[in-house]
Scaffold this motif. Structure first.
Motif, PDB file in Angstrom:
ATOM      1  N   TYR A 107      54.362 -16.531 -34.200  1.00 37.87           N
ATOM      2  CA  TYR A 107      54.517 -17.155 -35.523  1.00 37.87           C
ATOM      3  C   TYR A 107      55.101 -16.141 -36.514  1.00 37.87           C
TER       4      TYR A 107
ATOM      5  N   GLN B 269      58.687 -16.485 -38.397  1.00 39.49           N
ATOM      6  CA  GLN B 269      58.729 -16.494 -39.859  1.00 39.49           C
ATOM      7  C   GLN B 269      59.567 -15.338 -40.395  1.00 39.49           C
TER       8      GLN B 269
ATOM      9  N   LYS C 177      63.110 -16.390 -39.996  1.00 41.43           N
ATOM     10  CA  LYS C 177      63.413 -17.504 -40.900  1.00 41.43           C
ATOM     11  C   LYS C 177      63.523 -17.043 -42.353  1.00 41.43           C
ATOM     12  N   GLN C 178      62.587 -16.211 -42.812  1.00 40.17           N
ATOM     13  CA  GLN C 178      62.547 -15.840 -44.225  1.00 40.17           C
ATOM     14  C   GLN C 178      63.575 -14.778 -44.605  1.00 40.17           C
TER      15      GLN C 178
ATOM     16  N   ILE D  75      54.118 -12.382 -45.186  1.00 42.63           N
ATOM     17  CA  ILE D  75      53.898 -13.711 -44.622  1.00 42.63           C
ATOM     18  C   ILE D  75      52.402 -13.995 -44.608  1.00 42.63           C
TER      19      ILE D  75
END
Length: 416
Positions: free
Chosen positions: A32, A36, A39-40, A198
């Motif tokens: 995860y 993330q 993605k971020q 995150i």
């Protein structure tokens, strides 16, 4: 941040995001975090700075650093480099300094770390608050330590005593502590690497049991199952398929997963044959703890029994484990202090095609030498890592032990 992406891409430069990891073992929470991060940051390449055979809490890794590298690459990490022993077995501040120094040297654009809130604002507020109240904070730490508390507990209480109702971090949480020190290291190094945090999901950091409501569980709970059961079936839904297969393969080839109990006979032998004056030279052996270590090793029947007898409010389990690692590796104060000022090299453990391309792009711009084999660097610089691998190999039979030592000396980067 969009403009930052555009500038990098227009210049033909790969966007890179760094993560600091142990992957002990790689599980769904790590997956995860990895997704993330990509993605971020819109990263083209994700770089993991990963601890070697011994970890920040003073534990031996469940499986070798090469096995963990393969798990990371199969899960989608693009480049894995090693956090040297001089940093991986340290308190949060030095651990973070080493990792950030390596990522900065690699000219990583972003660092992504987990936190309780998922917001950077409390980290910067806390950094500035502590800087503004430095003397008051340090005096409060000394006061609590004089009351017999450990440094982490004293620091947490000192912070609470001066912060009061300020909207700052909860520095009792492990992820927040590491995150704070990442921000602090970036600030002190004047690094151009940008932080992103995150929000952690589901499992608590040290939750001892597998989650029954989600497929994200703590590494602690997964290790408990792996070490206590012959079958790994119970963890199957809590780790990526590649990790599950990797753990099964490792157990088949190596025969066992590593824990402190495997190394206890060697630690006990070392303590029984050491004088207090000898132990005082070992890194982190302070304040007379050497006498307590010798006294209780004589009567302890296992490592866990030894730790229960030795630990106090002042000497936490984590600190004692780190002391024990340094005793096993015979790491002296003078040598460790020399090596933990700043990393001296970047050792590549593995990469995929994107990671290889990034290394090629940065090779001549990096401020530290990038190596793939130990023969490429001055032997004094890698002495601690070599010793750590030799000690780690004692957890196995002679044949596997030789293989671990050979891997350390000559294993090329793993390519996936």
């Amino acid at each position: 941040m969009f403009n930052t992406y555009m500038n990098y891409h227009m210049g033909g430069t790969m966007i890179s995001a760094g993560i600091v990891v142990e992957y002990n073992p790689f599980h769904n929470g790590h997956l995860y975090h990895l997704h993330q991060t990509r993605k971020q940051t819109n990263a083209d390449v994700v770089i993991a700075v990963m601890s070697g055979h011994f970890l920040q809490r003073g534990e031996p890794a469940l499986v070798s650093k090469f096995a963990r590298t393969k798990m990371a690459l199969q899960a989608g990490v693009d480049l894995v480099v090693e956090l040297p022993y001089a940093f991986s077995t340290q308190k949060a501040e030095i651990f973070a300094h080493g990792a950030i120094s390596i990522l900065s040297s690699l000219q990583t654009n972003f660092i992504c770390f987990g936190s309780e809130s998922g917001s950077l604002t409390p980290f910067y507020n806390t950094l500035h608050f502590i800087e503004d109240h430095k003397h008051q904070y340090n005096d409060a730490i000394k006061k609590f330590m004089n009351d017999g508390l450990s440094y982490p507990k004293a620091a947490s209480l000192a912070f609470r005593s001066i912060a009061k109702e300020e909207p700052l971090l909860d520095l009792s949480k492990p992820n927040n502590i590491l995150g704070y020190h990442y921000i602090k290291a970036l600030h002190r190094l004047k690094s151009s690497t940008l932080p992103i945090t995150i929000k952690r999901v589901n499992a608590e950091y040290h939750e001892p049991y597998l989650s029954t409501s989600t497929q994200i569980s703590s590494a602690t709970s997964i290790r408990n199952i792996v070490l206590q059961n012959d079958s790994l079936t119970e963890i199957r839904s809590h780790v990526p398929y590649t990790s599950y297969e990797g753990l099964l393969h490792y157990k088949h080839i190596y025969g066992n997963f590593v824990q402190w109990e495997n190394l206890w006979p060697y630690l006990k032998y070392k303590l029984l044959h050491s004088e207090p004056e000898e132990l005082k030279e070992i890194y982190e052996v302070e304040e007379g703890i050497e006498h307590r270590l010798i006294r209780y090793c004589r009567v302890a029947i296992s490592f866990s029994d030894f730790m229960e007898k030795v630990k106090t409010k002042r000497y936490t389990w984590t600190r004692l484990q780190r002391v024990c690692v340094h005793i096993l590796t015979n790491t002296k104060k003078e040598e460790m202090k020399k090596r933990c000022n700043h990393p001296e090299y970047i050792r590549v453990l593995g990469f995929n095609e994107k990671g290889r391309k990034y290394l090629k792009e940065k090779k001549h711009k990096c401020s530290l030498p990038i190596i793939s084999k130990l023969s490429q660097i001055d032997q004094s610089a890698i002495r601690l890592d070599v010793k750590a691998s030799h000690i780690y190999s004692l957890a196995f039979n002679n044949q596997i032990s030789k293989q671990i030592i050979k891997e350390e000396a000559s294993c090329p980067p793993i390519i996936v």
